[in-house]
Design a protein around this motif. Sequence first.
Motif, PDB file in Angstrom:
ATOM      1  N   LEU A 131       0.824  -1.196   0.000  1.00 32.58           N
ATOM      2  CA  LEU A 131       0.000   0.000   0.000  1.00 32.58           C
ATOM      3  C   LEU A 131       0.865   1.257   0.000  1.00 32.58           C
ATOM      4  O   LEU A 131       0.400   2.346  -0.236  1.00 32.58           O
ATOM      5  N   SER A 132       2.156   1.092   0.290  1.00 38.00           N
ATOM      6  CA  SER A 132       3.066   2.230   0.405  1.00 38.00           C
ATOM      7  C   SER A 132       3.734   2.540  -0.916  1.00 38.00           C
ATOM      8  O   SER A 132       4.297   1.646  -1.529  1.00 38.00           O
ATOM      9  N   PRO A 133       3.705   3.817  -1.343  1.00 39.73           N
ATOM     10  CA  PRO A 133       4.450   4.164  -2.550  1.00 39.73           C
ATOM     11  C   PRO A 133       5.937   4.002  -2.294  1.00 39.73           C
ATOM     12  O   PRO A 133       6.424   4.279  -1.206  1.00 39.73           O
ATOM     13  N   GLY A 134       6.641   3.535  -3.283  1.00 41.91           N
ATOM     14  CA  GLY A 134       8.086   3.403  -3.166  1.00 41.91           C
ATOM     15  C   GLY A 134       8.525   2.128  -2.488  1.00 41.91           C
ATOM     16  O   GLY A 134       9.712   1.845  -2.404  1.00 41.91           O
ATOM     17  N   ASP A 135       7.599   1.340  -1.946  1.00 43.16           N
ATOM     18  CA  ASP A 135       7.984   0.117  -1.261  1.00 43.16           C
ATOM     19  C   ASP A 135       8.353  -0.926  -2.298  1.00 43.16           C
ATOM     20  O   ASP A 135       7.626  -1.162  -3.245  1.00 43.16           O
ATOM     21  N   ASP A 136       9.488  -1.549  -2.137  1.00 47.20           N
ATOM     22  CA  ASP A 136      10.002  -2.514  -3.098  1.00 47.20           C
ATOM     23  C   ASP A 136       9.864  -3.923  -2.551  1.00 47.20           C
ATOM     24  O   ASP A 136      10.762  -4.422  -1.889  1.00 47.20           O
ATOM     25  N   HIS A 137       8.727  -4.550  -2.784  1.00 54.89           N
ATOM     26  CA  HIS A 137       8.487  -5.929  -2.379  1.00 54.89           C
ATOM     27  C   HIS A 137       8.742  -6.142  -0.895  1.00 54.89           C
ATOM     28  O   HIS A 137       9.439  -7.063  -0.491  1.00 54.89           O
ATOM     29  N   GLY A 138       8.198  -5.267  -0.068  1.00 57.35           N
ATOM     30  CA  GLY A 138       8.310  -5.430   1.366  1.00 57.35           C
ATOM     31  C   GLY A 138       9.607  -4.922   1.964  1.00 57.35           C
ATOM     32  O   GLY A 138       9.825  -5.043   3.155  1.00 57.35           O
ATOM     33  N   ALA A 139      10.478  -4.350   1.147  1.00 53.90           N
ATOM     34  CA  ALA A 139      11.729  -3.809   1.673  1.00 53.90           C
ATOM     35  C   ALA A 139      11.410  -2.600   2.546  1.00 53.90           C
ATOM     36  O   ALA A 139      10.507  -1.826   2.258  1.00 53.90           O
ATOM     37  N   THR A 140      12.145  -2.459   3.607  1.00 53.66           N
ATOM     38  CA  THR A 140      11.920  -1.361   4.536  1.00 53.66           C
ATOM     39  C   THR A 140      13.018  -0.319   4.393  1.00 53.66           C
ATOM     40  O   THR A 140      14.029  -0.551   3.733  1.00 53.66           O
ATOM     41  N   THR A 141      12.811   0.814   5.051  1.00 52.34           N
ATOM     42  CA  THR A 141      13.840   1.846   5.079  1.00 52.34           C
ATOM     43  C   THR A 141      15.146   1.253   5.586  1.00 52.34           C
ATOM     44  O   THR A 141      16.217   1.551   5.069  1.00 52.34           O
ATOM     45  N   ARG A 142      15.048   0.377   6.580  1.00 52.90           N
ATOM     46  CA  ARG A 142      16.237  -0.270   7.131  1.00 52.90           C
ATOM     47  C   ARG A 142      17.016  -1.012   6.040  1.00 52.90           C
ATOM     48  O   ARG A 142      18.245  -0.974   6.015  1.00 52.90           O
ATOM     49  N   THR A 143      16.324  -1.662   5.116  1.00 50.09           N
ATOM     50  CA  THR A 143      16.975  -2.381   4.015  1.00 50.09           C
ATOM     51  C   THR A 143      17.795  -1.419   3.160  1.00 50.09           C
ATOM     52  O   THR A 143      18.934  -1.714   2.803  1.00 50.09           O
ATOM     53  N   TYR A 144      17.225  -0.271   2.842  1.00 51.59           N
ATOM     54  CA  TYR A 144      17.916   0.696   1.995  1.00 51.59           C
ATOM     55  C   TYR A 144      19.051   1.391   2.731  1.00 51.59           C
ATOM     56  O   TYR A 144      20.090   1.670   2.145  1.00 51.59           O
ATOM     57  N   VAL A 145      18.848   1.661   4.009  1.00 45.46           N
ATOM     58  CA  VAL A 145      19.922   2.252   4.812  1.00 45.46           C
ATOM     59  C   VAL A 145      21.078   1.258   4.925  1.00 45.46           C
ATOM     60  O   VAL A 145      22.247   1.640   4.855  1.00 45.46           O
ATOM     61  N   ARG A 146      20.751  -0.012   5.056  1.00 45.30           N
ATOM     62  CA  ARG A 146      21.798  -1.043   5.109  1.00 45.30           C
ATOM     63  C   ARG A 146      22.571  -1.089   3.790  1.00 45.30           C
ATOM     64  O   ARG A 146      23.803  -1.159   3.791  1.00 45.30           O
ATOM     65  N   LEU A 147      21.874  -1.039   2.651  1.00 45.53           N
ATOM     66  CA  LEU A 147      22.530  -1.010   1.342  1.00 45.53           C
ATOM     67  C   LEU A 147      23.423   0.227   1.236  1.00 45.53           C
ATOM     68  O   LEU A 147      24.578   0.133   0.811  1.00 45.53           O
ATOM     69  N   PHE A 148      22.908   1.374   1.627  1.00 47.11           N
ATOM     70  CA  PHE A 148      23.670   2.621   1.653  1.00 47.11           C
ATOM     71  C   PHE A 148      24.948   2.451   2.472  1.00 47.11           C
ATOM     72  O   PHE A 148      26.036   2.818   2.045  1.00 47.11           O
ATOM     73  N   ALA A 149      24.829   1.870   3.662  1.00 49.30           N
ATOM     74  CA  ALA A 149      25.978   1.692   4.554  1.00 49.30           C
ATOM     75  C   ALA A 149      27.006   0.732   3.965  1.00 49.30           C
ATOM     76  O   ALA A 149      28.212   0.986   4.026  1.00 49.30           O
ATOM     77  N   VAL A 150      26.536  -0.357   3.374  1.00 48.74           N
ATOM     78  CA  VAL A 150      27.460  -1.342   2.781  1.00 48.74           C
ATOM     79  C   VAL A 150      28.228  -0.711   1.622  1.00 48.74           C
ATOM     80  O   VAL A 150      29.451  -0.864   1.523  1.00 48.74           O
ATOM     81  N   VAL A 151      27.531  -0.003   0.741  1.00 47.86           N
ATOM     82  CA  VAL A 151      28.199   0.668  -0.383  1.00 47.86           C
ATOM     83  C   VAL A 151      29.223   1.671   0.156  1.00 47.86           C
ATOM     84  O   VAL A 151      30.372   1.710  -0.297  1.00 47.86           O
ATOM     85  N   THR A 152      28.814   2.457   1.136  1.00 49.05           N
ATOM     86  CA  THR A 152      29.719   3.455   1.716  1.00 49.05           C
ATOM     87  C   THR A 152      30.976   2.808   2.270  1.00 49.05           C
ATOM     88  O   THR A 152      32.094   3.225   1.949  1.00 49.05           O
ATOM     89  N   VAL A 153      30.809   1.791   3.099  1.00 46.69           N
ATOM     90  CA  VAL A 153      31.962   1.154   3.757  1.00 46.69           C
ATOM     91  C   VAL A 153      32.869   0.481   2.736  1.00 46.69           C
ATOM     92  O   VAL A 153      34.097   0.661   2.776  1.00 46.69           O
ATOM     93  N   LEU A 154      32.300  -0.279   1.804  1.00 43.56           N
ATOM     94  CA  LEU A 154      33.126  -0.990   0.819  1.00 43.56           C
ATOM     95  C   LEU A 154      33.944  -0.030  -0.039  1.00 43.56           C
ATOM     96  O   LEU A 154      35.148  -0.225  -0.235  1.00 43.56           O
ATOM     97  N   VAL A 155      33.311   1.012  -0.547  1.00 47.68           N
ATOM     98  CA  VAL A 155      34.009   1.953  -1.421  1.00 47.68           C
ATOM     99  C   VAL A 155      35.016   2.790  -0.622  1.00 47.68           C
ATOM    100  O   VAL A 155      36.128   3.032  -1.093  1.00 47.68           O
ATOM    101  N   PHE A 156      34.647   3.189   0.587  1.00 41.60           N
ATOM    102  CA  PHE A 156      35.568   3.945   1.434  1.00 41.60           C
ATOM    103  C   PHE A 156      36.827   3.120   1.736  1.00 41.60           C
ATOM    104  O   PHE A 156      37.949   3.618   1.618  1.00 41.60           O
ATOM    105  N   VAL A 157      36.641   1.869   2.123  1.00 41.37           N
ATOM    106  CA  VAL A 157      37.789   0.996   2.424  1.00 41.37           C
ATOM    107  C   VAL A 157      38.649   0.804   1.177  1.00 41.37           C
ATOM    108  O   VAL A 157      39.882   0.887   1.240  1.00 41.37           O
ATOM    109  N   LEU A 158      38.014   0.568   0.024  1.00 38.76           N
ATOM    110  CA  LEU A 158      38.767   0.409  -1.224  1.00 38.76           C
ATOM    111  C   LEU A 158      39.580   1.666  -1.517  1.00 38.76           C
ATOM    112  O   LEU A 158      40.762   1.590  -1.880  1.00 38.76           O
ATOM    113  N   ASP A 159      38.977   2.824  -1.331  1.00 37.88           N
ATOM    114  CA  ASP A 159      39.685   4.087  -1.556  1.00 37.88           C
ATOM    115  C   ASP A 159      40.893   4.201  -0.634  1.00 37.88           C
ATOM    116  O   ASP A 159      41.995   4.524  -1.085  1.00 37.88           O
TER     117      ASP A 159
END
Length: 185
Positions: free
Chosen positions: A9-37
């Motif tokens: 019923l929520s706009p933008g909801d991706d198959h039951g994914a929550t804000t926590r799911t996207y924040v986790r993806l954001f954090a993983v991308v940040t940490v991986l790329v930062f460490v690589l740099d």
Amino acid sequence: MQAARGASLSPGDDHGATTRTYVRLFAVVTVLVFVLDQVTKVIAVEKLQGRESIELIPGVLSLTFLRNPGAALSAGAGFTLLLSLVAIAVCVGVIRAATRLRDKGWAIGLGLLLAGALGNLMDRIFREPSPLKGHVVDFIDYGVFVGNVADIALTFAAVIIVWRAWRGVGLDGTREEKAPGKKKS
């Protein structure tokens, strides 16, 4: 109102994914790329400093060590402190925006943006000549300019963020409605 089975019923909801799911993806991308740099910069300082350029693809790509006091293409070399303060503000703004994430593209784009900003900010804080005035380690030479992994992350972040905004997708995954008479993309 009830949605069809499995539909949200929520706009933008991706198959039951929550804000926590996207924040986790954001954090993983940040940490991986930062460490690589950071790891690639340590290797560049250790292996490339004081050496001639190493040509990887003749006329296209080489490894050339340099310390950049400014922004892209060494622009603003006299404003290193200001660049550091702007980077800190960007990092704070991105982290605050990340709490509203409900879109995979935005999560990746903002993760890359934060990783790139943090990667170069760490150089400005911890490298010579002094805190907040340190020079950024650059070593990937494209012939026209020399950059690093953080710069690559910032470039991809800009492309993704512009693409999501152009498509009318908000941080929360909602889509902007097109004005009557305009084609939907």
